[in-house]
Scaffold this motif. Structure first.
Motif, PDB file in Angstrom:
ATOM      1  N   VAL A 207      41.084  16.458   8.526  1.00  0.00           N
ATOM      2  CA  VAL A 207      41.035  17.914   8.489  1.00  0.00           C
ATOM      3  C   VAL A 207      40.417  18.293   7.141  1.00  0.00           C
ATOM      4  O   VAL A 207      40.903  17.855   6.090  1.00  0.00           O
ATOM      5  CB  VAL A 207      42.427  18.544   8.631  1.00  0.00           C
ATOM      6  CG1 VAL A 207      42.310  20.066   8.561  1.00  0.00           C
ATOM      7  CG2 VAL A 207      43.074  18.128   9.954  1.00  0.00           C
ATOM      8  N   LYS A 208      39.361  19.065   7.192  1.00  0.00           N
ATOM      9  CA  LYS A 208      38.636  19.426   5.976  1.00  0.00           C
ATOM     10  C   LYS A 208      38.417  20.941   5.913  1.00  0.00           C
ATOM     11  O   LYS A 208      38.354  21.612   6.953  1.00  0.00           O
ATOM     12  CB  LYS A 208      37.276  18.725   5.938  1.00  0.00           C
ATOM     13  CG  LYS A 208      37.356  17.203   5.878  1.00  0.00           C
ATOM     14  CD  LYS A 208      37.903  16.736   4.548  1.00  0.00           C
ATOM     15  CE  LYS A 208      37.923  15.209   4.468  1.00  0.00           C
ATOM     16  NZ  LYS A 208      38.468  14.728   3.173  1.00  0.00           N
ATOM     17  N   LYS A 209      38.275  21.430   4.696  1.00  0.00           N
ATOM     18  CA  LYS A 209      37.940  22.845   4.502  1.00  0.00           C
ATOM     19  C   LYS A 209      36.428  23.021   4.486  1.00  0.00           C
ATOM     20  O   LYS A 209      35.676  22.091   4.115  1.00  0.00           O
ATOM     21  CB  LYS A 209      38.553  23.350   3.204  1.00  0.00           C
ATOM     22  CG  LYS A 209      40.085  23.374   3.218  1.00  0.00           C
ATOM     23  CD  LYS A 209      40.641  24.144   2.068  1.00  0.00           C
ATOM     24  CE  LYS A 209      42.151  24.126   2.047  1.00  0.00           C
ATOM     25  NZ  LYS A 209      42.721  24.655   3.320  1.00  0.00           N
ATOM     26  N   PRO A 210      35.965  24.182   4.858  1.00  0.00           N
ATOM     27  CA  PRO A 210      34.518  24.446   4.784  1.00  0.00           C
ATOM     28  C   PRO A 210      33.970  24.157   3.401  1.00  0.00           C
ATOM     29  O   PRO A 210      34.613  24.468   2.391  1.00  0.00           O
ATOM     30  CB  PRO A 210      34.425  25.941   5.121  1.00  0.00           C
ATOM     31  CG  PRO A 210      35.617  26.205   5.965  1.00  0.00           C
ATOM     32  CD  PRO A 210      36.706  25.329   5.414  1.00  0.00           C
ATOM     33  N   GLY A 211      32.817  23.500   3.349  1.00  0.00           N
ATOM     34  CA  GLY A 211      32.194  23.142   2.091  1.00  0.00           C
ATOM     35  C   GLY A 211      32.536  21.753   1.614  1.00  0.00           C
ATOM     36  O   GLY A 211      31.853  21.221   0.721  1.00  0.00           O
ATOM     37  N   ALA A 212      33.572  21.160   2.175  1.00  0.00           N
ATOM     38  CA  ALA A 212      33.980  19.813   1.771  1.00  0.00           C
ATOM     39  C   ALA A 212      33.092  18.767   2.436  1.00  0.00           C
ATOM     40  O   ALA A 212      32.179  19.082   3.199  1.00  0.00           O
ATOM     41  CB  ALA A 212      35.440  19.584   2.139  1.00  0.00           C
TER      42      ALA A 212
ATOM     43  N   ARG B 195      30.867  22.760   7.846  1.00  0.00           N
ATOM     44  CA  ARG B 195      31.010  24.093   8.408  1.00  0.00           C
ATOM     45  C   ARG B 195      31.929  24.008   9.618  1.00  0.00           C
ATOM     46  O   ARG B 195      32.176  22.933  10.152  1.00  0.00           O
ATOM     47  CB  ARG B 195      29.640  24.643   8.821  1.00  0.00           C
ATOM     48  CG  ARG B 195      28.582  24.551   7.735  1.00  0.00           C
ATOM     49  CD  ARG B 195      27.324  25.248   8.182  1.00  0.00           C
ATOM     50  NE  ARG B 195      26.640  24.525   9.255  1.00  0.00           N
ATOM     51  CZ  ARG B 195      25.464  23.970   9.109  1.00  0.00           C
ATOM     52  NH1 ARG B 195      24.859  23.977   7.928  1.00  0.00           N
ATOM     53  NH2 ARG B 195      24.859  23.390  10.140  1.00  0.00           N
ATOM     54  N   SER B 196      32.349  25.145  10.095  1.00  0.00           N
ATOM     55  CA  SER B 196      33.263  25.148  11.245  1.00  0.00           C
ATOM     56  C   SER B 196      32.604  24.519  12.477  1.00  0.00           C
ATOM     57  O   SER B 196      33.279  23.865  13.278  1.00  0.00           O
ATOM     58  CB  SER B 196      33.728  26.559  11.561  1.00  0.00           C
ATOM     59  OG  SER B 196      32.618  27.404  11.817  1.00  0.00           O
ATOM     60  N   ASP B 197      31.298  24.671  12.604  1.00  0.00           N
ATOM     61  CA  ASP B 197      30.648  24.099  13.784  1.00  0.00           C
ATOM     62  C   ASP B 197      30.393  22.598  13.657  1.00  0.00           C
ATOM     63  O   ASP B 197      29.788  22.001  14.545  1.00  0.00           O
ATOM     64  CB  ASP B 197      29.355  24.846  14.135  1.00  0.00           C
ATOM     65  CG  ASP B 197      28.313  24.786  13.041  1.00  0.00           C
ATOM     66  OD1 ASP B 197      27.183  25.291  13.272  1.00  0.00           O
ATOM     67  OD2 ASP B 197      28.598  24.233  11.962  1.00  0.00           O
ATOM     68  N   ASP B 198      30.865  21.985  12.579  1.00  0.00           N
ATOM     69  CA  ASP B 198      30.868  20.523  12.464  1.00  0.00           C
ATOM     70  C   ASP B 198      32.140  19.931  13.065  1.00  0.00           C
ATOM     71  O   ASP B 198      32.274  18.703  13.134  1.00  0.00           O
ATOM     72  CB  ASP B 198      30.748  20.085  11.002  1.00  0.00           C
ATOM     73  CG  ASP B 198      29.384  20.388  10.406  1.00  0.00           C
ATOM     74  OD1 ASP B 198      29.332  20.840   9.248  1.00  0.00           O
ATOM     75  OD2 ASP B 198      28.356  20.175  11.106  1.00  0.00           O
ATOM     76  N   THR B 199      33.066  20.782  13.486  1.00  0.00           N
ATOM     77  CA  THR B 199      34.277  20.297  14.147  1.00  0.00           C
ATOM     78  C   THR B 199      33.884  19.568  15.429  1.00  0.00           C
ATOM     79  O   THR B 199      33.245  20.157  16.315  1.00  0.00           O
ATOM     80  CB  THR B 199      35.225  21.453  14.463  1.00  0.00           C
ATOM     81  OG1 THR B 199      35.709  22.018  13.236  1.00  0.00           O
ATOM     82  CG2 THR B 199      36.397  20.985  15.318  1.00  0.00           C
ATOM     83  N   ALA B 200      34.277  18.305  15.512  1.00  0.00           N
ATOM     84  CA  ALA B 200      33.820  17.483  16.634  1.00  0.00           C
ATOM     85  C   ALA B 200      34.516  16.128  16.574  1.00  0.00           C
ATOM     86  O   ALA B 200      35.135  15.767  15.579  1.00  0.00           O
ATOM     87  CB  ALA B 200      32.302  17.273  16.577  1.00  0.00           C
TER      88      ALA B 200
END
Lengths: 107, 115
Positions: B11-16, B87-92
Motif C-alpha cells: 500500500v503506497k501513497k501517491p508520489g511514492a 498515482r491512483s491509476d497505478d493500483t493494480a
C-alpha cells in the motif's frame, strides 16, 4: 502501436458446444507472434497458444489457434465446464506487446 | 518445476515508489526474458515491458517510460520492477512472467495507491 480488437465481448454457450473467439489486429502481426491466454477470477493468466497456432504444454487438442496477418481465431471444439473464463490475445511481434480487451466466455 | 514467486502486497501513497520482486526457480534464469504485466481492478491485461535476464537489456511501454525500471539479480535469480511517482491509476495486480509470450506467471502482487 498495434491495437488488438477481440470479439465478441461476451460469448454465451453451453458445455459441449463449439466456441470461436476472434482477435483482429490494426496492422499485420510480425512473424504471426500472436498468443492466447485464459484467465479465471483471482488467478494469473495461463498461456494456451503461441505463434498463432502452437499449443502450449499441457493444453488439450480441443483448443486450437489459427490465422495470420491481422486476423486470428481461437477455437474450442467442445466446451468443458473448466473452459468458462476470460480469454485474451496478445501480439509480441512489435513493441509495445499489446493485449486485446478480452472475451468473456460464459455459460 | 518452474516457479515465479512474487513479493507481497503493498500500500503506497501517491508520489511514492514501489519495488516488486520476482524470484525464479526450476530453470536457468539467464536463458529467458522476464515480462511484467499489470491488471487494474476489473480491467484487462496491460503489458509493461520486459528485461533480458542474460544481458539486462530492457524494453518498456512508452506510457511508463521514465517511471519504471526493471532489473535482475542473476546471483539470486530474482527480477525486480520499480515504479515511481505512483498515482491512483497505478493500483493494480502486477505480474511477472517468463518469456515474451509468457508461459509461466507469478502469483501477482497487489499494489494499492491511496492517500
Amino acid at each position: 502501436e498495434i491495437v488488438l480488437t477481440q470479439s465478441p465481448g461476451t460469448l454465451s454457450l453451453s458445455p459441449g458446444e463449439r466456441a470461436t473467439l476472434s482477435c483482429r489486429a490494426s496492422q499485420s502481426v510480425g512473424s504471426n507472434f500472436l498468443a492466447w491466454y485464459q484467465q479465471k477470477p483471482g488467478q494469473a493468466p495461463r498461456l494456451l497458444i503461441y505463434g498463432a497456432s502452437s499449443r502450449a504444454t499441457g493444453i488439450p487438442d480441443r483448443l486450437s489457434g489459427s490465422g495470420s496477418g491481422t486476423d486470428f481465431t481461437l477455437t474450442i471444439s467442445r466446451l468443458e465446464p473448466e473452459d468458462f473464463a476470460v480469454y485474451y490475445c496478445q501480439q509480441y511481434g512489435s513493441s509495445p506487446y499489446t493485449f486485446g480487451q478480452g472475451t468473456k466466455l460464459e455459460i | 518445476q518452474v516457479q515465479l514467486v512474487q513479493s507481497g502486497a503493498e500500500v503506497k501513497k501517491p508520489g511514492a515508489s514501489v519495488k516488486v520482486s520476482c524470484k525464479a526457480s526450476g530453470y536457468t534464469f539467464t536463458s529467458h526474458s522476464i515480462s511484467w504485466v499489470r491488471q487494474a481492478p476489473g480491467q484487462g491485461l496491460e503489458w509493461m515491458g520486459w528485461i533480458n535476464a542474460y544481458n539486462g537489456n530492457t524494453n518498456y511501454a512508452q506510457k511508463l517510460q521514465g517511471r519504471v525500471t526493471m532489473t535482475t539479480d542473476t546471483s539470486t535469480s530474482t527480477a525486480y520492477m520499480e515504479l515511481r511517482s505512483l498515482r491512483s491509476d497505478d493500483t493494480a495486480v502486477y505480474y511477472c512472467a517468463r518469456q515474451l509470450a509468457p508461459d509461466y506467471w507469478g502469483q501477482g502482487t497487489l499494489v494499492t495507491v491511496s492517500s
